[in-house]
Enzyme design. Structure first.
Site, short mmCIF file in Angstrom:
data_model
loop_
_atom_site.label_atom_id
_atom_site.label_comp_id
_atom_site.label_asym_id
_atom_site.label_seq_id
_atom_site.Cartn_x
_atom_site.Cartn_y
_atom_site.Cartn_z
N GLY A 124 0.66 -1.11 0.00
CA GLY A 124 0.13 0.16 -0.21
C GLY A 124 0.89 1.28 0.18
O GLY A 124 0.44 2.25 0.43
N ALA A 165 1.58 3.55 -2.08
CA ALA A 165 1.18 4.76 -2.71
C ALA A 165 0.16 5.43 -1.99
O ALA A 165 -0.52 6.41 -2.34
CB ALA A 165 0.59 4.55 -4.33
N GLY A 166 -0.47 4.80 -0.78
CA GLY A 166 -1.40 5.27 0.12
C GLY A 166 -0.98 6.30 1.14
O GLY A 166 -0.05 6.78 0.94
N GLN A 167 -1.95 7.22 1.69
CA GLN A 167 -1.70 8.00 2.74
C GLN A 167 -0.66 7.61 3.74
O GLN A 167 0.11 8.42 4.03
CB GLN A 167 -2.91 8.34 3.49
CG GLN A 167 -4.10 8.72 3.09
CD GLN A 167 -4.85 9.31 4.37
OE1 GLN A 167 -4.80 10.48 4.83
NE2 GLN A 167 -5.53 8.06 5.09
N ASN A 200 -10.56 -8.04 2.17
CA ASN A 200 -8.98 -8.23 2.67
C ASN A 200 -8.54 -9.42 2.91
O ASN A 200 -7.16 -9.69 2.83
CB ASN A 200 -9.03 -7.44 4.20
CG ASN A 200 -8.94 -5.84 3.73
OD1 ASN A 200 -8.14 -5.48 3.12
ND2 ASN A 200 -10.16 -5.13 4.21
N THR A 225 -0.68 -3.10 9.56
CA THR A 225 -1.26 -1.88 9.98
C THR A 225 -2.51 -1.77 9.21
O THR A 225 -3.63 -1.46 9.83
CB THR A 225 -0.54 -0.79 9.28
OG1 THR A 225 0.65 -0.76 10.02
CG2 THR A 225 -1.08 0.54 9.54
N GLY A 226 -2.69 -2.37 8.05
CA GLY A 226 -3.98 -2.17 7.46
C GLY A 226 -5.36 -3.07 8.00
O GLY A 226 -5.05 -3.93 8.56
N ASN A 227 -6.39 -2.23 8.10
CA ASN A 227 -7.69 -3.06 8.80
C ASN A 227 -8.53 -4.02 8.26
O ASN A 227 -8.46 -4.02 6.89
CB ASN A 227 -8.51 -1.59 9.10
CG ASN A 227 -8.04 -0.79 10.28
OD1 ASN A 227 -7.27 -1.45 11.28
ND2 ASN A 227 -7.82 0.68 10.16
N ASP A 267 -2.83 3.26 19.00
CA ASP A 267 -3.94 3.27 20.28
C ASP A 267 -2.99 3.60 21.38
O ASP A 267 -3.59 4.62 22.25
CB ASP A 267 -4.69 2.18 20.42
CG ASP A 267 -5.34 1.68 19.12
OD1 ASP A 267 -6.04 2.40 18.41
OD2 ASP A 267 -4.93 0.80 18.33
N HIS A 287 -7.89 -3.66 17.53
CA HIS A 287 -7.72 -2.18 17.05
C HIS A 287 -9.11 -2.06 16.51
O HIS A 287 -9.16 -2.06 15.27
CB HIS A 287 -6.51 -2.27 15.92
CG HIS A 287 -6.56 -0.80 15.41
ND1 HIS A 287 -6.29 0.35 15.97
CD2 HIS A 287 -6.89 -0.32 14.02
CE1 HIS A 287 -6.44 1.53 15.34
NE2 HIS A 287 -6.75 0.97 14.28
N1 LIG Z 1 -3.78 -0.14 12.69
C1 LIG Z 1 -3.72 1.23 12.90
O1 LIG Z 1 -3.61 1.86 13.98
C2 LIG Z 1 -4.37 2.11 11.50
C3 LIG Z 1 -4.45 1.30 10.44
N2 LIG Z 1 -5.23 2.16 9.37
C4 LIG Z 1 -5.44 1.08 8.09
O2 LIG Z 1 -4.39 1.36 7.27
C5 LIG Z 1 -4.51 1.02 5.91
C6 LIG Z 1 -3.97 2.10 5.01
O3 LIG Z 1 -4.44 3.22 5.18
P1 LIG Z 1 -4.19 4.41 4.16
O4 LIG Z 1 -2.73 4.63 3.74
O5 LIG Z 1 -4.57 5.57 4.75
O6 LIG Z 1 -5.25 4.04 3.01
P2 LIG Z 1 -4.93 4.45 1.45
O7 LIG Z 1 -6.32 3.92 0.87
O8 LIG Z 1 -4.61 5.97 1.40
O9 LIG Z 1 -3.66 3.48 0.89
C7 LIG Z 1 -3.98 2.04 0.71
C8 LIG Z 1 -3.12 1.64 -0.37
O10 LIG Z 1 -2.99 0.02 -0.39
C9 LIG Z 1 -3.23 -0.34 -1.75
N3 LIG Z 1 -3.73 -1.46 -1.82
C10 LIG Z 1 -4.64 -1.97 -1.99
N4 LIG Z 1 -4.74 -3.47 -2.00
C11 LIG Z 1 -3.50 -3.71 -2.24
C12 LIG Z 1 -2.68 -4.94 -2.22
N5 LIG Z 1 -3.45 -6.27 -2.55
N6 LIG Z 1 -1.52 -4.87 -2.33
C13 LIG Z 1 -1.00 -3.78 -2.22
N7 LIG Z 1 -1.34 -2.46 -1.90
C14 LIG Z 1 -2.77 -2.40 -2.00
C15 LIG Z 1 -4.11 0.85 -2.44
O11 LIG Z 1 -3.75 0.87 -3.85
C16 LIG Z 1 -3.76 2.08 -1.70
O12 LIG Z 1 -2.57 3.04 -2.33
C17 LIG Z 1 -5.92 1.11 6.02
O13 LIG Z 1 -6.74 -0.24 6.07
C18 LIG Z 1 -6.51 1.78 7.32
O14 LIG Z 1 -7.75 1.56 7.86
C19 LIG Z 1 -5.23 3.41 9.32
C20 LIG Z 1 -4.74 4.04 10.42
C21 LIG Z 1 -4.49 3.45 11.56
O1 LIG Z 2 -10.40 4.54 11.93
C1 LIG Z 2 -9.67 4.14 11.17
O2 LIG Z 2 -10.37 3.78 10.21
C2 LIG Z 2 -8.34 4.38 10.85
C3 LIG Z 2 -7.92 3.79 12.10
O3 LIG Z 2 -7.50 2.43 12.24
C4 LIG Z 2 -7.16 4.71 13.15
O4 LIG Z 2 -7.29 5.76 13.00
O5 LIG Z 2 -7.17 4.04 14.34
#
Ligand SMILES: NC(=O)C1=CN([C@@H]2O[C@H](COP(=O)(O)OP(=O)(O)OC[C@H]3O[C@@H](n4cnc5c(N)ncnc54)[C@H](O)[C@@H]3O)[C@@H](O)[C@H]2O)C=CC1
Ligand SMILES: O=C([O-])CC(=O)C(=O)O
Length: 329
Positions: free
Chosen positions: A12, A14-16, A106, A130-132, A160, A188
């Site tokens: 991921g 290229a994501g945020q 997922n 990290t991904g949810n 958290d 989480h």
């Molecule tokens: N555990 C935690 O504390 C936190 C978890 N998250 C989670 O982290 C994840 C990523 O967040 P963001 O970067 O903001 O999301 P985002 O949507 O900006 O980026 C996710 C990236 O993953 C890529 N992606 C999707 N499927 C893929 C695959 N099969 N292989 C490789 N890349 C793939 C997408 O193209 C996208 O660029 C989300 O699931 C979000 O809910 C976010 C904040 C805190």
């Molecule tokens: O709540 C969400 O979607 C992102 C996340 O996991 C967090 O910020 O803890």
């Protein structure tokens, strides 16, 4: 500087979160200033062009610790020989999607990535998810990688944990450096249980310093547990820089050890400690050393904490059963 780089995979990319995470890894935040890092970045095909732009920016930073960058959409190529894999990419919940749909979407990602890691990762690989939904995604990847020791998989609850420290510091008028022994128990998600009964402020028990059970139950716990939603509400998108920072904290401490007089929160495979069913990826207080973690034992759990710890375990059992029913584990 040592000569052979460590290989770090980020999915991921290229994501945020990737946009904050990559630059910090590349500049030495996980391995320090003397270890060169090779970044191996996985994305889905349509995001590769955007990822090329990010790589141009990485180049433009001229980081002394960045030995090279490889990008691609093939997990087996990108995970080849990796020592650390940070699985950030996940499918976000879209309009009309139910929880089960999200687990299924997922599930496909994390079964494939678990299998690829199993096949090609380095023998010493550590995998942080990290991904949810992070805990259950970690469980899926772990169960699809039978040759990788189960304790090499962890899901991120460090964000958290950091949020809880910050809230407690604000409430008690102390600095974050005065707070120790914070614990996030469980998932989480909004059912997580941030525990003040073992935390300390300047060496004193945090619950006693606060001395306000109503604040703990009605303010502290929900504020930490729902912080992700509050950030989405305020920012219009989910936490990214703080999530990247916590991902770095978690990986660094896992590999290089937690502070001698403290512990950290990590979601790891339960061994039955504190009555949490074995095998669940559940957040515990852990100490870490040299890439290993160990669950802190012997904490007294009162009735209030017990109820919260069991509730978040129940949610994880439900998620586990759902992915089991889908044949993902
Ligand atoms: N555990 C935690 O504390 C936190 C978890 N998250 C989670 O982290 C994840 C990523 O967040 P963001 O970067 O903001 O999301 P985002 O949507 O900006 O980026 C996710 C990236 O993953 C890529 N992606 C999707 N499927 C893929 C695959 N099969 N292989 C490789 N890349 C793939 C997408 O193209 C996208 O660029 C989300 O699931 C979000 O809910 C976010 C904040 C805190
Ligand atoms: O709540 C969400 O979607 C992102 C996340 O996991 C967090 O910020 O803890």
């Amino acid at each position: 500087m040592s000569s052979s780089p460590v290989k770090v995979a980020v999915t991921g990319a290229a994501g945020q979160i990737g946009y904050s995470l990559l630059f910090r890894i590349a500049s030495g935040a996980v391995y320090g200033p003397d270890t060169p890092v090779q970044l191996q970045l996985l994305e889905i095909t349509p995001a590769l062009k955007a990822l090329e732009g990010v790589v141009m920016e990485l180049d433009d930073c001229a980081f002394p610790t960045l030995a090279g960058v490889e990008i691609g959409d093939d997990a087996e190529k990108i995970f080849d020989g990796v020592n650390l894999a940070l699985l950030v990419g996940a499918r976000p919940r879209g309009p009309g999607m139910e929880r089960g749909d999200l687990l299924e979407a997922n599930g496909a990602i994390f079964t494939a990535q678990g299998k690829a890691l199993n096949k090609v990762a380095a023998d010493d690989v550590r995998i942080g998810v990290t991904g949810n939904p992070a805990n259950t995604n970690a469980l899926i990847a772990q169960r699809n990688a039978p040759d990788i020791p189960a304790d090499r998989f962890s899901a991120l609850t460090r964000l958290d944990h950091n949020r809880a420290i910050s809230q407690l510091a604000a409430r008690t008028g102390s600095s974050v450096t005065e707070i120790a022994h914070m614990t996030i128990w469980g998932n989480h998600s909004a059912t997580q249980y941030p525990d003040l009964f073992h935390a300390t402020v300047g060496g004193r028990n945090a619950a006693e310093v606060v001395d306000d059970q109503a604040w703990i139950e009605n303010d502290f716990v929900p504020t930490v547990a729902k912080r992700g939603a509050a950030i989405i509400e305020a920012r219009g998108s989910s936490s990214a820089a703080s999530a990247a920072s916590a991902t770095i904290d978690a990986a660094r401490d896992w590999l290089h050890g937690s502070a001698a007089d403290d512990w950290v929160s990590m979601a790891v495979q339960s061994d039955g400690s504190y009555g949490i069913p074995e095998g669940l990826i559940y957040s515990f207080p852990v100490t870490t050393s040299g890439g290993d973690w160990s669950i802190v034992q012997g904490l007294d759990i009162d009735e209030f904490s017990r109820g919260r710890m069991d509730a978040t375990a129940a949610e994880l059992i439900e998620e586990r059963d759902a992915v089991q029913a889908l044949g993902l584990i």
